[in-house]
Design a protein around this motif. Structure first.
Motif, PDB file in Angstrom:
ATOM      1  N   MET A 307       0.805  -1.221   0.000  1.00 52.78           N
ATOM      2  CA  MET A 307       0.000   0.000   0.000  1.00 52.78           C
ATOM      3  C   MET A 307       0.840   1.276   0.000  1.00 52.78           C
ATOM      4  O   MET A 307       0.290   2.376   0.067  1.00 52.78           O
ATOM      5  CB  MET A 307      -0.934   0.004   1.214  1.00 52.78           C
ATOM      6  CG  MET A 307      -1.936  -1.125   1.243  1.00 52.78           C
ATOM      7  SD  MET A 307      -3.128  -1.034  -0.108  1.00 52.78           S
ATOM      8  CE  MET A 307      -4.041   0.434   0.348  1.00 52.78           C
ATOM      9  N   PHE A 308       2.160   1.154  -0.063  1.00 53.29           N
ATOM     10  CA  PHE A 308       3.007   2.342  -0.103  1.00 53.29           C
ATOM     11  C   PHE A 308       2.695   3.160  -1.357  1.00 53.29           C
ATOM     12  O   PHE A 308       2.394   2.611  -2.415  1.00 53.29           O
ATOM     13  CB  PHE A 308       4.485   1.955  -0.089  1.00 53.29           C
ATOM     14  CG  PHE A 308       4.912   1.245   1.156  1.00 53.29           C
ATOM     15  CD1 PHE A 308       5.100   1.945   2.339  1.00 53.29           C
ATOM     16  CD2 PHE A 308       5.117  -0.126   1.155  1.00 53.29           C
ATOM     17  CE1 PHE A 308       5.492   1.287   3.487  1.00 53.29           C
ATOM     18  CE2 PHE A 308       5.515  -0.789   2.294  1.00 53.29           C
ATOM     19  CZ  PHE A 308       5.702  -0.074   3.474  1.00 53.29           C
ATOM     20  N   LYS A 309       2.811   4.478  -1.225  1.00 56.67           N
ATOM     21  CA  LYS A 309       2.487   5.364  -2.335  1.00 56.67           C
ATOM     22  C   LYS A 309       3.361   5.060  -3.548  1.00 56.67           C
ATOM     23  O   LYS A 309       4.587   4.953  -3.435  1.00 56.67           O
ATOM     24  CB  LYS A 309       2.684   6.812  -1.900  1.00 56.67           C
ATOM     25  CG  LYS A 309       2.315   7.826  -2.979  1.00 56.67           C
ATOM     26  CD  LYS A 309       2.545   9.245  -2.507  1.00 56.67           C
ATOM     27  CE  LYS A 309       2.204  10.243  -3.605  1.00 56.67           C
ATOM     28  NZ  LYS A 309       2.450  11.644  -3.177  1.00 56.67           N
ATOM     29  N   ASP A 310       2.732   4.898  -4.709  1.00 57.83           N
ATOM     30  CA  ASP A 310       3.402   4.650  -5.994  1.00 57.83           C
ATOM     31  C   ASP A 310       4.221   3.360  -6.023  1.00 57.83           C
ATOM     32  O   ASP A 310       5.108   3.203  -6.869  1.00 57.83           O
ATOM     33  CB  ASP A 310       4.310   5.831  -6.366  1.00 57.83           C
ATOM     34  CG  ASP A 310       3.513   7.095  -6.645  1.00 57.83           C
ATOM     35  OD1 ASP A 310       2.356   6.975  -7.084  1.00 57.83           O
ATOM     36  OD2 ASP A 310       4.046   8.199  -6.420  1.00 57.83           O
ATOM     37  N   PHE A 311       3.927   2.435  -5.116  1.00 60.47           N
ATOM     38  CA  PHE A 311       4.642   1.153  -5.101  1.00 60.47           C
ATOM     39  C   PHE A 311       4.433   0.420  -6.427  1.00 60.47           C
ATOM     40  O   PHE A 311       5.370  -0.142  -6.999  1.00 60.47           O
ATOM     41  CB  PHE A 311       4.141   0.302  -3.932  1.00 60.47           C
ATOM     42  CG  PHE A 311       4.848  -1.015  -3.768  1.00 60.47           C
ATOM     43  CD1 PHE A 311       6.002  -1.109  -2.995  1.00 60.47           C
ATOM     44  CD2 PHE A 311       4.365  -2.174  -4.371  1.00 60.47           C
ATOM     45  CE1 PHE A 311       6.666  -2.315  -2.832  1.00 60.47           C
ATOM     46  CE2 PHE A 311       5.014  -3.383  -4.218  1.00 60.47           C
ATOM     47  CZ  PHE A 311       6.172  -3.457  -3.444  1.00 60.47           C
ATOM     48  N   HIS A 312       3.195   0.451  -6.943  1.00 58.67           N
ATOM     49  CA  HIS A 312       2.896  -0.282  -8.178  1.00 58.67           C
ATOM     50  C   HIS A 312       3.590   0.344  -9.383  1.00 58.67           C
ATOM     51  O   HIS A 312       4.011  -0.364 -10.309  1.00 58.67           O
ATOM     52  CB  HIS A 312       1.381  -0.345  -8.406  1.00 58.67           C
ATOM     53  CG  HIS A 312       0.736   0.977  -8.706  1.00 58.67           C
ATOM     54  ND1 HIS A 312       0.627   1.985  -7.760  1.00 58.67           N
ATOM     55  CD2 HIS A 312       0.178   1.472  -9.844  1.00 58.67           C
ATOM     56  CE1 HIS A 312       0.018   3.024  -8.288  1.00 58.67           C
ATOM     57  NE2 HIS A 312      -0.254   2.748  -9.555  1.00 58.67           N
ATOM     58  N   ARG A 313       3.747   1.670  -9.373  1.00 60.26           N
ATOM     59  CA  ARG A 313       4.431   2.333 -10.495  1.00 60.26           C
ATOM     60  C   ARG A 313       5.916   1.976 -10.521  1.00 60.26           C
ATOM     61  O   ARG A 313       6.494   1.731 -11.585  1.00 60.26           O
ATOM     62  CB  ARG A 313       4.258   3.844 -10.381  1.00 60.26           C
ATOM     63  CG  ARG A 313       2.824   4.322 -10.593  1.00 60.26           C
ATOM     64  CD  ARG A 313       2.739   5.829 -10.534  1.00 60.26           C
ATOM     65  NE  ARG A 313       1.365   6.282 -10.737  1.00 60.26           N
ATOM     66  CZ  ARG A 313       0.990   7.562 -10.710  1.00 60.26           C
ATOM     67  NH1 ARG A 313       1.907   8.503 -10.484  1.00 60.26           N
ATOM     68  NH2 ARG A 313      -0.270   7.891 -10.887  1.00 60.26           N
ATOM     69  N   ARG A 314       6.529   1.970  -9.360  1.00 61.23           N
ATOM     70  CA  ARG A 314       7.958   1.625  -9.291  1.00 61.23           C
ATOM     71  C   ARG A 314       8.162   0.171  -9.723  1.00 61.23           C
ATOM     72  O   ARG A 314       9.094  -0.141 -10.464  1.00 61.23           O
ATOM     73  CB  ARG A 314       8.443   1.823  -7.851  1.00 61.23           C
ATOM     74  CG  ARG A 314       9.845   1.288  -7.567  1.00 61.23           C
ATOM     75  CD  ARG A 314      10.932   2.105  -8.272  1.00 61.23           C
ATOM     76  NE  ARG A 314      12.247   1.555  -8.007  1.00 61.23           N
ATOM     77  CZ  ARG A 314      12.947   1.766  -6.890  1.00 61.23           C
ATOM     78  NH1 ARG A 314      12.432   2.527  -5.921  1.00 61.23           N
ATOM     79  NH2 ARG A 314      14.136   1.249  -6.749  1.00 61.23           N
ATOM     80  N   LEU A 315       7.283  -0.714  -9.257  1.00 60.88           N
ATOM     81  CA  LEU A 315       7.404  -2.123  -9.615  1.00 60.88           C
ATOM     82  C   LEU A 315       7.229  -2.326 -11.115  1.00 60.88           C
ATOM     83  O   LEU A 315       7.982  -3.074 -11.758  1.00 60.88           O
ATOM     84  CB  LEU A 315       6.366  -2.936  -8.833  1.00 60.88           C
ATOM     85  CG  LEU A 315       6.452  -4.455  -8.940  1.00 60.88           C
ATOM     86  CD1 LEU A 315       7.788  -4.958  -8.423  1.00 60.88           C
ATOM     87  CD2 LEU A 315       5.306  -5.104  -8.164  1.00 60.88           C
ATOM     88  N   GLN A 316       6.232  -1.640 -11.701  1.00 60.93           N
ATOM     89  CA  GLN A 316       5.984  -1.771 -13.136  1.00 60.93           C
ATOM     90  C   GLN A 316       7.159  -1.205 -13.944  1.00 60.93           C
ATOM     91  O   GLN A 316       7.575  -1.808 -14.942  1.00 60.93           O
ATOM     92  CB  GLN A 316       4.693  -1.036 -13.509  1.00 60.93           C
ATOM     93  CG  GLN A 316       4.351  -1.092 -14.992  1.00 60.93           C
ATOM     94  CD  GLN A 316       2.963  -0.556 -15.281  1.00 60.93           C
ATOM     95  OE1 GLN A 316       2.006  -0.901 -14.597  1.00 60.93           O
ATOM     96  NE2 GLN A 316       2.848   0.300 -16.282  1.00 60.93           N
ATOM     97  N   ARG A 317       7.721  -0.086 -13.512  1.00 61.22           N
ATOM     98  CA  ARG A 317       8.842   0.520 -14.238  1.00 61.22           C
ATOM     99  C   ARG A 317      10.063  -0.391 -14.237  1.00 61.22           C
ATOM    100  O   ARG A 317      10.679  -0.625 -15.288  1.00 61.22           O
ATOM    101  CB  ARG A 317       9.194   1.856 -13.576  1.00 61.22           C
ATOM    102  CG  ARG A 317      10.268   2.641 -14.323  1.00 61.22           C
ATOM    103  CD  ARG A 317      10.802   3.773 -13.457  1.00 61.22           C
ATOM    104  NE  ARG A 317      11.610   3.259 -12.353  1.00 61.22           N
ATOM    105  CZ  ARG A 317      12.125   4.031 -11.399  1.00 61.22           C
ATOM    106  NH1 ARG A 317      11.888   5.332 -11.400  1.00 61.22           N
ATOM    107  NH2 ARG A 317      12.857   3.492 -10.442  1.00 61.22           N
TER     108      ARG A 317
END
Length: 398
Positions: A307-317
């Motif tokens: 649930m950390f902010k922008d965790f999914h964006r960093r993982l996808q990048r």
């Protein structure tokens, strides 16, 4: 039709850190409690001493009181802090049940004290880790059918439920990779058409509790946080549970360095240095080749530590970089004669991902197919606990 099928099923998601419980059809669990049992040691010791003295009445009385005098969740933690006779026990460690007596006590309190329902009137959906042994399912079935006399039981694999909770269209997509990061375990699990690809499951030894421990080691500041404290630094206040004294602390750059242990694990541990994106890539590459594109396209997050902010964006990048580099290397080997199609990488984040497993169970247990897929009390009495070793995948959502 059995009257119990007309009532909502009970959904209990037992995690290492917290247990979520409620009734099928709800959006959120009714109760979220720490998975802790605090038992009164004085009665257990009294029972043992009575056994040596062969006083059967005292032994029986002490044994009965030991079975009754216990607390779970926050109440169990507070009792153990204020009274030394209560010892806290974690029934689940790293996603696996470690103490079945404590687990039975925990379920008892969940059903009767929290949900306040008669287990004989409701079907039950329980969850398990993807690496759970079949014998563990048998123990679960014995407790549920013998102790609580439930009419029906379904033991679901947690990542499959998380996948069911992560759909973004009217139809549920049951092919994808679930990145489940809980308090005590982190699993990367590929699922194809509702079936877990067991040989491709990856597990890493860094989880939510490691983020907490790492932040505790980093309670200092960086320059930019010192220059703009109002922007970056959060001030927290609380009360120490043992002494009752108030305390306060400032948390600055630790807020982003905490989850960084998943992407740069070497800053936390020298024993495990493979970043989470690389683990996910290895997981998908080890799956059958005809499922890989679909798996890259549907990566679902589950668990409070995602649930950390922008965790999914960093993982996808980071994952996209790995995949694109492989495609370019493939094109270079072919010498330009053939060009590989680009691979779509998509990491899904949704508001319910903190309770994704429980919510997926709530959705699936609301379908008519759920009751037909459950193991019943009659089947248990005829065939025994071995029926719980496998649970059919029912297709009520897709």
């Amino acid at each position: 039709m059995d009257s119990s099928t007309s009532r909502p099923a009970v959904v209990i998601d037992n995690g290492t850190g917290y247990t979520k419980m409620g009734f099928a059809g709800n959006v959120e669990p009714c109760f979220i409690v720490p998975t802790v049992v605090a038992v009164n040691d004085s009665f257990i010791n009294q029972s043992r001493s009575s056994a040596k003295g062969s006083n059967w009445l005292a032994q029986h009385s002490a044994g009965v009181m030991a079975d009754l005098d216990f607390f779970i969740g926050e109440e169990g933690l507070s009792r153990s802090r204020s009274n030394n006779t209560y010892t806290p026990t974690n029934p689940i460690r790293n996603g696996q049940v470690d103490n079945w007596d404590a687990m039975e006590r925990f379920w008892q309190q969940c059903i009767f004290n929290y949900l306040r329902c008669d287990p004989e009137d409701h079907y039950f959906l329980l969850t398990e880790s993807p690496l759970t042994a079949p014998e563990s399912r048998e123990y679960t079935g014995e407790i549920m059918f013998e102790t609580f006399n439930v009419p029906g039981l379904y033991i679901a694999v947690q990542p499959v439920l998380a996948l069911a909770a992560g759909y973004t269209t009217s139809k549920c997509e049951m092919t994808g990779v679930v990145v489940d990061i809980g308090d005590g375990a982190t699993h990367v699990v590929p699922v194809a058409d509702g079936y877990v690809i067991g040989s491709s499951i990856k597990s890493i030894p860094i989880s939510g509790k490691d983020v907490t421990l790492f932040i505790q080691q980093l309670m200092q500041e960086y320059n930019k946080h010192d220059k703009e404290p109002a922007k970056y630094i959060k001030h927290y206040r609380g009360i120490k549970p043992k002494t009752g004294a108030p305390y306060s602390c400032d948390i600055g750059y630790e807020r982003f360095l905490g989850p960084e242990v998943f992407f740069s694990p070497e800053i936390y541990s020298s024993e495990f240095t493979t970043p989470l994106p690389a683990v996910i890539d290895k997981c998908i590459q080890s799956a059958p080749i005809d499922t890989r594109r679909a798996l890259y396209k549907n990566i679902v997050l589950s668990g409070g530590s995602t649930m950390f902010k922008d965790f999914h964006r960093r993982l996808q990048r980071d994952l996209k970089k790995i995949v694109d580099a492989r495609v370019l290397a493939s094109d270079a080997r072919l010498g330009g004669e053939l060009k590989a199609q680009p691979v779509e990488v998509n990491v899904l984040s949704h508001p319910i991902q903190r309770y994704a497993v429980w919510f997926g169970g709530s959705v699936l247990a609301s379908t008519h197919e759920f009751f037909a897929a459950c193991h019943t009390k009659a089947e248990y009495e005829e065939y025994g606990a071995s029926i719980c070793r496998t649970n059919p995948v029912f297709k009520g959502m897709y």
